[in-house]
Design a protein around this motif. Structure first.
Motif, PDB file in Angstrom:
ATOM      1  N   GLU A  40       0.828  -1.205   0.000  1.00 10.06           N
ATOM      2  CA  GLU A  40       0.000   0.000   0.000  1.00 10.06           C
ATOM      3  C   GLU A  40       0.863   1.257   0.000  1.00 10.06           C
ATOM      4  OE1 GLU A  40      -2.608  -0.241   3.310  1.00 10.06           O
ATOM      5  OE2 GLU A  40      -3.815  -1.885   2.480  1.00 10.06           O
ATOM      6  N   CYS A  43       2.329   1.677  -3.492  1.00 12.48           N
ATOM      7  CA  CYS A  43       1.387   2.210  -4.480  1.00 12.48           C
ATOM      8  C   CYS A  43       1.296   3.731  -4.390  1.00 12.48           C
ATOM      9  CB  CYS A  43       0.014   1.579  -4.290  1.00 12.48           C
ATOM     10  SG  CYS A  43      -0.074  -0.171  -4.740  1.00 12.48           S
ATOM     11  N   ARG A  47       2.647   6.213  -7.499  1.00  9.14           N
ATOM     12  CA  ARG A  47       1.727   7.139  -8.148  1.00  9.14           C
ATOM     13  C   ARG A  47       2.349   8.527  -8.286  1.00  9.14           C
ATOM     14  NH1 ARG A  47      -3.493   6.836  -5.185  1.00  9.14           N
ATOM     15  NH2 ARG A  47      -2.317   7.944  -3.575  1.00  9.14           N
ATOM     16  N   GLU A  59      -3.125   6.222 -11.517  1.00 13.04           N
ATOM     17  CA  GLU A  59      -3.760   5.485 -10.431  1.00 13.04           C
ATOM     18  C   GLU A  59      -3.066   4.126 -10.339  1.00 13.04           C
ATOM     19  OE1 GLU A  59      -5.869   6.406  -8.215  1.00 13.04           O
ATOM     20  OE2 GLU A  59      -6.294   8.387  -9.041  1.00 13.04           O
ATOM     21  N   GLN A  61      -3.208   0.411  -8.357  1.00  9.78           N
ATOM     22  CA  GLN A  61      -4.025  -0.503  -7.557  1.00  9.78           C
ATOM     23  C   GLN A  61      -3.207  -1.732  -7.177  1.00  9.78           C
ATOM     24  OE1 GLN A  61      -7.514  -1.946  -9.545  1.00  9.78           O
ATOM     25  NE2 GLN A  61      -8.176  -3.221  -7.838  1.00  9.78           N
ATOM     26  N   HIS A  63      -2.920  -5.624  -5.882  1.00 11.09           N
ATOM     27  CA  HIS A  63      -3.592  -6.909  -5.796  1.00 11.09           C
ATOM     28  C   HIS A  63      -2.989  -7.710  -4.643  1.00 11.09           C
ATOM     29  CE1 HIS A  63      -5.656  -6.511  -9.757  1.00 11.09           C
ATOM     30  NE2 HIS A  63      -4.594  -5.752 -10.024  1.00 11.09           N
ATOM     31  N   THR A 185      -1.654  -2.899 -10.718  1.00  6.58           N
ATOM     32  CA  THR A 185      -2.277  -2.357 -11.921  1.00  6.58           C
ATOM     33  C   THR A 185      -2.065  -0.852 -11.957  1.00  6.58           C
ATOM     34  OG1 THR A 185      -3.958  -4.098 -11.968  1.00  6.58           O
ATOM     35  CG2 THR A 185      -4.428  -2.085 -13.189  1.00  6.58           C
TER      36      THR A 185
END
Length: 368
Positions: A40, A43, A47, A59, A61, A63, A185
């Motif tokens: 997290e 990510c 970004r 963005e 994401q 998984h 992603t």
């Protein structure tokens, strides 16, 4: 008798072997709370890094990480793809980052002046030297942010080794070995693409206890994107502004003695106080503009000033207003009030005391 004993021993060995395979399935299904928190944070960092590089809406994401065989991992990708082999220090072993061609082509389109609106034409052709250099920049940004995401838990470093396009030349472990598969992603201008990280599970053996540990005290960094979004939505939140023009105290017998057509004399306060959601924020002069009662703003007190005084003095909320300022006048005036200056009030003919309301109050009185 001896044969029976031998059969018993063979059955026990078979059960032990079966339990060993069952444990491997349990490991594959177990969650990794610490690794999820690390991803997290990764990510959020990616970004911002890709936005500074590509200058397009990004963005990312995450998984859920999964444990599977290396053979199963390879079967999920086409025959030719971009594979970046990296060494992992101080752990012994190598891993690989796989960048989807869709991410590469959309990033290149935006970096060279395009807008990324057209869908990329994915083919099995070889990457050009320019494309390989941009892929290397993307991979370096991913490695840098992934190292920072791990820094609060465990110091790891990635050393870029080489690029491959075929898994036959990028064998990081044997086909039957278990690997840790992490998928992200990345959406650029609304077009998604995947970035995959594969690390042999035996490489993570020294820190396996950390991955499965539920770290409640994991220090998280503020998310600037959500902070700015929350700040914008707070500024767009509607508030109720009420300008109290006058107050009148009357006895109950005076109210019951009123009849239709009677006039209640009032005196308008000067300066007029404007309450914003119950806080006396604005003071101004009463007047009429375009046929409507208005208040010309003279002084404004920032709502943050109320937080500096003790709560028993500030009495935050609608309780700060007097009881005479909380009733029907507060509700009706709030529908017509505006947050801009001058603050508009109801039209003059709308401030007359409603005879129907007074009559209703009189009818509700107990005769006793």
């Amino acid at each position: 008798m001896a044969t029976g004993a031998i059969n018993v021993e063979m059955n026990i060995a078979a059960e032990d072997q079966q339990s060993m395979f069952d444990k491997s399935k349990i490991i594959a299904r177990r969650r990794m709370p610490t690794l999820e928190l690390i991803h997290e944070r990764f990510c959020r960092a990616v970004r911002l890094s890709l936005f500074n590089m590509i200058r397009a809406p990004i963005e990312v994401q995450m998984h859920m990480p999964s444990v599977k065989s290396y053979e199963q991992f390879v079967s999920e990708f086409p025959e030719r793809t971009n594979i970046n082999i990296v060494g992992i220090r101080p752990l012994r072993g190598v891993g690989c980052w796989i960048v989807d061609p869709g991410v590469v082509y959309i990033a290149i389109d935006n970096m060279f002046g395009g807008e990324g609106r057209l869908a990329p034409r994915l083919s099995l052709r070889e990457y050009t030297p320019t494309e390989l250099r941009i892929i290397r920049r993307l991979v370096d940004a991913l490695l840098n942010d992934y190292e920072k995401a791990w820094k609060a838990v465990y110091e790891i470093k990635f050393d870029f080794m080489r690029q491959e396009t075929n898994f036959g030349f990028a064998k990081i472990t044997s086909p039957g070995e278990m690997v840790l598969h992490s998928k992200f992603t990345i959406e650029i201008n609304g077009r998604p693409g995947d970035v995959d990280l594969c690390i042999p599970f035996w490489v993570m053996e020294p820190i396996k206890a950390i991955l499965y540990n539920n770290m409640q005290g994991f220090a998280s960094e503020p998310d600037e994107h959500w902070t700015n979004l929350l700040n914008d939505q707070v500024h767009e939140a509607p508030v109720t502004a009420v300008a109290v023009l006058a107050r009148k105290q009357m006895l109950l017998r005076e109210i019951t003695s009123l009849s239709v057509g009677d006039i209640i004399p009032i005196e308008i306060n000067d300066p007029v106080t404007v309450y914003v959601d119950g806080l006396p924020v604005i003071k101004g002069q009463y007047g009429v503009k375009e046929g409507r009662y208005s208040v010309k703003v003279s002084t404004i007190q920032h709502p943050a000033e109320f937080l500096k005084s003790p709560l028993e003095k500030a009495r935050l909320g609608p309780s700060m207003m007097r009881s005479a300022e909380k009733g029907e006048l507060y509700e009706q005036s709030g529908e017509h009030s505006q947050s801009h200056s001058p603050i508009q009030a109801p039209k003059p003919n709308e401030t007359d005391v409603s005879s129907d309301t007074i009559g209703q109050l009189a009818d509700e009185l107990d005769p006793k």
